[in-house]
Write an enzyme that holds these catalytic residues in place. Structure first.
Site, PDB file in Angstrom:
ATOM      1  N   ARG A  18      70.042  52.792  46.970  1.00 30.26           N
ATOM      2  CA  ARG A  18      69.069  53.821  47.377  1.00 30.26           C
ATOM      3  C   ARG A  18      69.103  53.936  48.907  1.00 30.26           C
ATOM      4  NH1 ARG A  18      65.070  54.755  50.822  1.00 30.26           N
ATOM      5  NH2 ARG A  18      64.013  52.798  50.390  1.00 30.26           N
ATOM      6  N   HIS A 210      59.997  45.237  53.916  1.00 28.97           N
ATOM      7  CA  HIS A 210      61.274  45.960  53.922  1.00 28.97           C
ATOM      8  C   HIS A 210      61.742  46.052  55.377  1.00 28.97           C
ATOM      9  CE1 HIS A 210      63.624  49.709  52.512  1.00 28.97           C
ATOM     10  NE2 HIS A 210      63.702  49.789  53.827  1.00 28.97           N
ATOM     11  N   HIS A 212      64.739  46.328  58.425  1.00 33.33           N
ATOM     12  CA  HIS A 212      66.092  46.737  58.824  1.00 33.33           C
ATOM     13  C   HIS A 212      66.512  45.831  59.976  1.00 33.33           C
ATOM     14  CE1 HIS A 212      66.889  50.526  56.546  1.00 33.33           C
ATOM     15  NE2 HIS A 212      65.617  50.324  56.256  1.00 33.33           N
ATOM     16  N   CYS A 243      67.544  55.506  57.023  1.00 34.19           N
ATOM     17  CA  CYS A 243      66.948  56.796  56.660  1.00 34.19           C
ATOM     18  C   CYS A 243      67.671  57.917  57.395  1.00 34.19           C
ATOM     19  CB  CYS A 243      65.463  56.785  57.027  1.00 34.19           C
ATOM     20  SG  CYS A 243      64.667  58.383  56.794  1.00 34.19           S
TER      21      CYS A 243
HETATM   22  N1  COA Z   1      63.190  66.297  43.220  1.00 34.58           N
HETATM   23  C1  COA Z   1      63.992  67.389  43.135  1.00 34.58           C
HETATM   24  N2  COA Z   1      63.708  68.571  43.692  1.00 34.58           N
HETATM   25  C2  COA Z   1      62.554  68.647  44.373  1.00 34.58           C
HETATM   26  C3  COA Z   1      61.681  67.556  44.511  1.00 34.58           C
HETATM   27  C4  COA Z   1      62.037  66.345  43.896  1.00 34.58           C
HETATM   28  N3  COA Z   1      61.272  65.270  44.000  1.00 34.58           N
HETATM   29  N4  COA Z   1      60.627  67.949  45.238  1.00 34.58           N
HETATM   30  C5  COA Z   1      60.813  69.254  45.553  1.00 34.58           C
HETATM   31  N5  COA Z   1      61.981  69.680  45.025  1.00 34.58           N
HETATM   32  C6  COA Z   1      62.560  71.019  45.104  1.00 34.58           C
HETATM   33  C7  COA Z   1      61.575  72.095  44.648  1.00 34.58           C
HETATM   34  O1  COA Z   1      61.648  72.235  43.241  1.00 34.58           O
HETATM   35  C8  COA Z   1      62.080  73.300  45.377  1.00 34.58           C
HETATM   36  O2  COA Z   1      63.240  73.759  44.756  1.00 34.58           O
HETATM   37  P1  COA Z   1      63.580  75.331  44.674  1.00 34.58           P
HETATM   38  O3  COA Z   1      63.648  75.813  46.101  1.00 34.58           O
HETATM   39  O4  COA Z   1      64.892  75.350  43.971  1.00 34.58           O
HETATM   40  O5  COA Z   1      62.433  75.924  43.912  1.00 34.58           O
HETATM   41  C9  COA Z   1      62.517  72.711  46.731  1.00 34.58           C
HETATM   42  O6  COA Z   1      62.801  71.336  46.484  1.00 34.58           O
HETATM   43  C10 COA Z   1      61.459  72.855  47.802  1.00 34.58           C
HETATM   44  O7  COA Z   1      60.242  72.281  47.322  1.00 34.58           O
HETATM   45  P2  COA Z   1      59.054  71.896  48.313  1.00 34.58           P
HETATM   46  O8  COA Z   1      57.998  71.222  47.533  1.00 34.58           O
HETATM   47  O9  COA Z   1      58.680  73.125  49.123  1.00 34.58           O
HETATM   48  O10 COA Z   1      59.754  70.816  49.198  1.00 34.58           O
HETATM   49  P3  COA Z   1      60.076  70.772  50.760  1.00 34.58           P
HETATM   50  O11 COA Z   1      61.177  71.692  51.098  1.00 34.58           O
HETATM   51  O12 COA Z   1      58.798  70.890  51.516  1.00 34.58           O
HETATM   52  O13 COA Z   1      60.632  69.271  50.879  1.00 34.58           O
HETATM   53  C11 COA Z   1      60.564  67.071  49.909  1.00 34.58           C
HETATM   54  C12 COA Z   1      59.799  68.198  50.552  1.00 34.58           C
HETATM   55  C13 COA Z   1      59.637  65.885  49.803  1.00 34.58           C
HETATM   56  C14 COA Z   1      61.019  67.497  48.518  1.00 34.58           C
HETATM   57  C15 COA Z   1      61.826  66.744  50.771  1.00 34.58           C
HETATM   58  O14 COA Z   1      61.450  66.680  52.106  1.00 34.58           O
HETATM   59  C16 COA Z   1      62.480  65.449  50.363  1.00 34.58           C
HETATM   60  O15 COA Z   1      63.064  65.361  49.289  1.00 34.58           O
HETATM   61  N6  COA Z   1      62.441  64.408  51.222  1.00 34.58           N
HETATM   62  C17 COA Z   1      62.986  63.111  50.892  1.00 34.58           C
HETATM   63  C18 COA Z   1      63.537  62.457  52.109  1.00 34.58           C
HETATM   64  C19 COA Z   1      64.127  61.096  51.793  1.00 34.58           C
HETATM   65  O16 COA Z   1      64.467  60.765  50.681  1.00 34.58           O
HETATM   66  N7  COA Z   1      64.261  60.295  52.846  1.00 34.58           N
HETATM   67  C20 COA Z   1      64.831  58.985  52.723  1.00 34.58           C
HETATM   68  C21 COA Z   1      63.893  57.977  52.188  1.00 34.58           C
HETATM   69  S1  COA Z   1      62.906  57.235  53.451  1.00 34.58           S
HETATM   70 ZN    ZN Z   2      64.621  51.434  54.732  1.00 35.45          ZN
END
Ligand code: COA
Ligand code: ZN
Length: 315
Positions: A18, A210, A212, A243
């Site tokens: 992950r 956790h 790093h 990240c």
């Molecule tokens: N899994 C899959 N797709 C997701 C999702 C999830 N958990 N959450 C949102 N989406 C999709 C929505 O369905 C939407 O899709 P569409 O445009 O095809 O309809 C799109 O993403 C935008 O949704 P929204 O709620 O407006 O999200 P956002 O653009 O504001 O982004 C997050 C927010 C949280 C989804 C995004 O920033 C993210 O995934 N961040 C994770 C970062 C990460 O993993 N960092 C490392 C770990 S520390």
């Molecule tokens: Zn980390």
């Protein structure tokens, strides 16, 4: 004041598939991820963050989360956990029959905005919603606070803020809470102050740490955590990780190096170091470059070499 004795057992949560690979540009094939997870289970690892149910546009490397979970051989006693930030992530995770969902946010506004595209207050609503979806399903609920020991945009995070955010996780019935040191800003005094505050104010929350190794003190911080009675740590195979949305992020503390250190301290992890080191070397082959883990290269402390093969310094 008497220091508590070191524990006899330490729980490792392996996050290599992950945190470890989320920042890797080249896509690691799904079957390779599954093979590595199966090999880690064979080596005795019992707890995982195996992937993330986040937006595949944000983290393309983990777009195959559901397929990975379908492919891994499920075994009794193995907890396959995943990261999920919102309702959609939790629903996808529950559909994939995970054992644990880790719902996360960042302690700092700036990093939360970069990482999750929303304010911390809004993320806390997502945390409550996620908890209500998971509760009662039999799936474990883990919370995680990123940048808990410092933020690369804002610097120190106040203990009051950490306590307030941790309090929301406690109220929502989380089984445990991870304090994440996203860019390696923790030091032993910061770890001590933070952990002692939460132990005093929220004793019902079981803590995971956790770290790093960004500044070379990851395992020193772990030792500080151990001396405070924390027995659960997240680490990454071969020391990979970081990240994608935090500048200067580098690898997690390395699982093999942690297991080796625990062996030297007489602390049981249940993990076979030789088998684990073989998986770490396999990860090096998969990623095609030298990775930060040290024990997989040096071997354990008492690895001995044939005397006759060593050149002598003849003057
Ligand atoms: N899994 C899959 N797709 C997701 C999702 C999830 N958990 N959450 C949102 N989406 C999709 C929505 O369905 C939407 O899709 P569409 O445009 O095809 O309809 C799109 O993403 C935008 O949704 P929204 O709620 O407006 O999200 P956002 O653009 O504001 O982004 C997050 C927010 C949280 C989804 C995004 O920033 C993210 O995934 N961040 C994770 C970062 C990460 O993993 N960092 C490392 C770990 S520390
Ligand atoms: Zn980390």
């Amino acid at each position: 004041m008497n220091k508590p004795a070191l524990p006899s057992r330490l729980d490792i949560i392996e996050v290599g598939l992950r945190d470890g690979i989320q920042n890797e540009a080249a896509f690691v094939p799904t079957e390779t991820k599954i093979r590595l997870l199966d090999a880690l289970i064979d080596a005795g690892v019992r707890r995982f963050e195996a992937t993330s149910f986040v937006s595949p546009r944000a983290v393309p490397q983990l777009k195959d989360a559901a397929e990975v979970l379908t492919g891994v051989k499920r075994r009794p006693g193995v907890i396959l956990g995943v990261l999920a930030p919102n309702r959609k992530g939790v629903e996808r995770a529950l559909a994939a029959e995970v054992d644990e969902v880790a719902v996360f946010l960042s302690a700092s506004e700036s990093h939360n905005l970069k990482n999750l595209n929303r304010s911390v207050a809004r993320s806390l609503e997502d945390v409550r919603e996620a908890a209500s979806l998971v509760r009662g399903s039999g799936v474990l609920l883990k919370g995680a606070i990123a940048t808990a020991f410092g933020c690369p945009f804002e610097g120190d995070i106040s203990l009051d803020r950490i306590e307030q955010i941790a309090g929301c996780f406690a109220e929502s019935g989380f089984d445990s809470l991870t304090l994440g040191d996203t860019t390696g800003m923790a030091t032993p005094p910061v770890v001590r102050a933070t952990v002692e505050r939460l132990q005093a104010r929220l004793p019902q929350l079981k803590l995971n740490l956790h770290f790093h190794n960004t500044r070379g003190i990851g395992l020193v911080n772990l030792m500080e955590g151990l001396s405070l009675g924390v027995t659960s740590y997240e680490s990454s195979l071969a020391g990979i990780g970081g990240c994608p949305f935090a500048p200067g992020a580098t690898g997690n503390i390395c699982t093999e190096d942690t297991v080796h250190l625990m062996q030297q301290l007489g602390i049981e992890t249940g993990i076979d170091l030789d088998k684990l080191s073989a998986v770490a070397r396999e990860m090096e082959r998969v990623l095609g470059r030298q990775l930060p883990g040290q024990v997989m290269r040096a071997g354990p402390r008492l690895r001995l070499y044939p005397l006759e093969e060593q050149a002598a310094a003849v003057g």
